[in-house]
Design a protein around this motif. Structure first.
Motif, mmCIF file in Angstrom:
data_model
loop_
_atom_site.group_PDB
_atom_site.id
_atom_site.type_symbol
_atom_site.label_atom_id
_atom_site.label_comp_id
_atom_site.label_asym_id
_atom_site.label_seq_id
_atom_site.Cartn_x
_atom_site.Cartn_y
_atom_site.Cartn_z
ATOM 1 N N ASP A 86 0.875 -1.181 -0.016
ATOM 2 C CA ASP A 86 -0.045 0.254 0.102
ATOM 3 C C ASP A 86 0.712 1.184 0.068
ATOM 4 O O ASP A 86 2.208 1.296 0.298
ATOM 5 C CB ASP A 86 -1.141 0.209 1.373
ATOM 6 C CG ASP A 86 -2.065 0.852 1.191
ATOM 7 O OD1 ASP A 86 -1.914 1.996 0.812
ATOM 8 O OD2 ASP A 86 -3.226 0.077 1.262
ATOM 9 N N TYR A 111 -14.561 7.437 -12.437
ATOM 10 C CA TYR A 111 -14.276 6.573 -11.592
ATOM 11 C C TYR A 111 -14.615 4.999 -12.164
ATOM 12 O O TYR A 111 -14.071 4.018 -12.253
ATOM 13 C CB TYR A 111 -14.916 6.627 -10.119
ATOM 14 C CG TYR A 111 -14.997 5.559 -9.159
ATOM 15 C CD1 TYR A 111 -13.669 5.267 -8.474
ATOM 16 C CD2 TYR A 111 -15.827 4.726 -8.994
ATOM 17 C CE1 TYR A 111 -13.660 4.123 -7.651
ATOM 18 C CE2 TYR A 111 -16.007 3.582 -8.161
ATOM 19 C CZ TYR A 111 -14.876 3.233 -7.365
ATOM 20 O OH TYR A 111 -14.935 2.171 -6.504
ATOM 21 N N LYS A 127 -12.682 1.783 -13.357
ATOM 22 C CA LYS A 127 -12.891 0.463 -12.716
ATOM 23 C C LYS A 127 -13.255 -0.569 -13.677
ATOM 24 O O LYS A 127 -12.752 -1.711 -13.827
ATOM 25 C CB LYS A 127 -14.012 0.450 -11.839
ATOM 26 C CG LYS A 127 -13.658 1.350 -10.413
ATOM 27 C CD LYS A 127 -12.509 0.596 -9.899
ATOM 28 C CE LYS A 127 -12.696 -0.478 -9.012
ATOM 29 N NZ LYS A 127 -11.639 -0.900 -8.310
HETATM 30 P P1 NAD Z 1 -9.983 2.258 0.681
HETATM 31 O O1 NAD Z 1 -9.605 3.675 0.170
HETATM 32 O O2 NAD Z 1 -10.590 2.250 2.103
HETATM 33 O O3 NAD Z 1 -8.753 1.431 0.333
HETATM 34 C C1 NAD Z 1 -8.059 1.575 -0.532
HETATM 35 C C2 NAD Z 1 -6.424 1.299 -0.364
HETATM 36 O O4 NAD Z 1 -5.725 1.356 -1.567
HETATM 37 C C3 NAD Z 1 -6.040 2.457 0.603
HETATM 38 O O5 NAD Z 1 -5.120 1.977 1.672
HETATM 39 C C4 NAD Z 1 -5.072 3.291 -0.271
HETATM 40 O O6 NAD Z 1 -3.925 3.957 0.512
HETATM 41 C C5 NAD Z 1 -4.753 1.954 -1.148
HETATM 42 N N1 NAD Z 1 -3.997 2.794 -2.535
HETATM 43 C C6 NAD Z 1 -4.899 3.871 -3.514
HETATM 44 N N2 NAD Z 1 -4.012 4.008 -4.521
HETATM 45 C C7 NAD Z 1 -3.008 3.175 -4.515
HETATM 46 C C8 NAD Z 1 -1.737 3.119 -4.978
HETATM 47 N N3 NAD Z 1 -1.515 3.794 -6.193
HETATM 48 N N4 NAD Z 1 -0.783 2.113 -4.675
HETATM 49 C C9 NAD Z 1 -0.909 1.339 -3.887
HETATM 50 N N5 NAD Z 1 -1.977 1.513 -2.904
HETATM 51 C C10 NAD Z 1 -2.824 2.272 -3.253
HETATM 52 O O7 NAD Z 1 -11.149 1.749 -0.192
HETATM 53 P P2 NAD Z 1 -12.117 0.639 -0.124
HETATM 54 O O8 NAD Z 1 -13.379 1.211 0.297
HETATM 55 O O9 NAD Z 1 -11.483 -0.326 0.836
HETATM 56 O O10 NAD Z 1 -12.390 0.091 -1.552
HETATM 57 C C11 NAD Z 1 -11.488 -1.145 -1.985
HETATM 58 C C12 NAD Z 1 -11.735 -1.542 -3.192
HETATM 59 O O11 NAD Z 1 -13.289 -1.817 -3.315
HETATM 60 C C13 NAD Z 1 -11.452 -0.343 -4.119
HETATM 61 O O12 NAD Z 1 -10.905 -1.007 -5.327
HETATM 62 C C14 NAD Z 1 -13.061 0.127 -4.658
HETATM 63 O O13 NAD Z 1 -13.004 0.351 -5.873
HETATM 64 C C15 NAD Z 1 -13.799 -1.157 -4.512
HETATM 65 N N6 NAD Z 1 -15.275 -0.751 -4.041
HETATM 66 C C16 NAD Z 1 -15.484 -0.313 -2.885
HETATM 67 C C17 NAD Z 1 -16.795 0.168 -2.654
HETATM 68 C C18 NAD Z 1 -17.136 1.005 -1.139
HETATM 69 O O14 NAD Z 1 -18.083 1.332 -1.262
HETATM 70 N N7 NAD Z 1 -16.160 1.237 -0.655
HETATM 71 C C19 NAD Z 1 -17.986 -0.255 -3.485
HETATM 72 C C20 NAD Z 1 -17.516 -1.192 -4.384
HETATM 73 C C21 NAD Z 1 -16.050 -1.133 -4.961
#
Ligand code: NAD
Length: 242
Positions: free
Chosen positions: A36, A140, A144
């Motif tokens: 991360d 976004y 994705k």
């Molecule tokens: P989050 O922001 O809590 O976690 C994402 C993590 O990715 C963070 O720790 C961030 O530091 C890390 N990150 C971002 N850019 C990075 C990079 N360039 N290199 C390395 N690490 C990087 O998000 P989340 O809610 O845990 O979401 C996780 C996944 O689920 C994502 O791919 C998101 O698109 C998908 N998602 C989330 C939701 C939601 O409601 N939270 C819904 C649908 C899909």
């Protein structure tokens, strides 16, 4: 002969979903590291890096001996500059795939999003076979969708098996988006209106169930890809049956 133990690397493992996946892996005694850009937890091997840096990814995959990547990283929804989504979710996925193939990683599980099939209209009874919309709802969701496409097209290539999961809204311990947004709307007094006719539906998934789904998807990836197919669709029904 005892089968070789899987070595997991959770990309984005400091995030909301990633953290729950790490906890589920630790709970069943698996070997797991986190990759991360930020470190938020200190009870697991941590590798700092950005997924757009392919050489750093290769270094980490090799050093940790990763056999299964669970890739959950993404910038959060709502960034002012949309280019960050293409950089991380499209270029980042390309770098992860390429480094994984070069390092001999066998499995790649990707956290996609239900938003990949959302164009702003109603989405009713759509399943994984539906095509992407001609025009995505926003940058976004578009990024994705492009990332997911790359991940699924990589299935069976260079020794790598891949799968993508598409959660919609996610709730649970550690959420920093959904409840925060609802609470901010409440603080702004935006509570006296209704969207639709009170029959609108939306999917929400508990983060612990989503974490478990990632582990099941990873476990199910051990069989070879189907003949004449570059991608195997793991449907919601097959996950339920697992
Ligand atoms: P989050 O922001 O809590 O976690 C994402 C993590 O990715 C963070 O720790 C961030 O530091 C890390 N990150 C971002 N850019 C990075 C990079 N360039 N290199 C390395 N690490 C990087 O998000 P989340 O809610 O845990 O979401 C996780 C996944 O689920 C994502 O791919 C998101 O698109 C998908 N998602 C989330 C939701 C939601 O409601 N939270 C819904 C649908 C899909």
């Amino acid at each position: 002969m005892t089968p070789k133990k899987e070595v997991y690397l959770v990309i984005g493992g400091s995030g909301f979903v990633g953290r729950h996946i790490v906890e589920h892996l630790l709970a069943r005694g698996d070997i797991v590291s986190v990759f991360d850009i930020v470190q938020r937890h200190h009870d697991v091997d941590f590798c700092s890096g950005d997924i757009t840096d392919e050489s750093r990814l290769l270094e980490v995959f090799t050093k940790t001996g990763t056999t299964c990547i669970i890739h959950t990283a993404s910038p959060p929804h709502g960034a002012k500059d949309p280019s960050i989504y293409y950089k991380v979710n499209v270029d980042g996925c390309k770098a992860v795939i390429s480094a994984a193939q070069a390092a001999g990683v066998q499995k790649l599980v990707y956290t996609s999003s239900a938003g990949v099939v959302f164009d702003g209209g109603d989405v009713v009874n759509l399943d994984e076979r539906a095509p992407f919309p001609e025009k995505s709802f926003d940058a976004y969701n578009d990024s994705k969708a492009q990332g997911e496409k790359l991940i699924l097209e990589a299935n069976g290539k260079g020794g790598l098996l891949t799968v993508a999961l598409r959660p919609a809204g996610i709730f649970g311990e550690g959420d920093r988006q959904m409840m925060v947004g609802l609470y901010q709307a409440y603080q702004r007094g935006q509570t006296h209106f209704q969207v639709g006719d009170n029959n609108n539906l939306f999917d929400y998934t508990y983060v612990g169930n989503l974490a478990r789904a990632h582990l099941i998807a990873a476990d199910k990836l051990s069989s070879p890809p189907l003949a004449n197919s570059s991608q195997e669709t793991l449907t919601t029904d097959s996950l339920k049956a697992a």
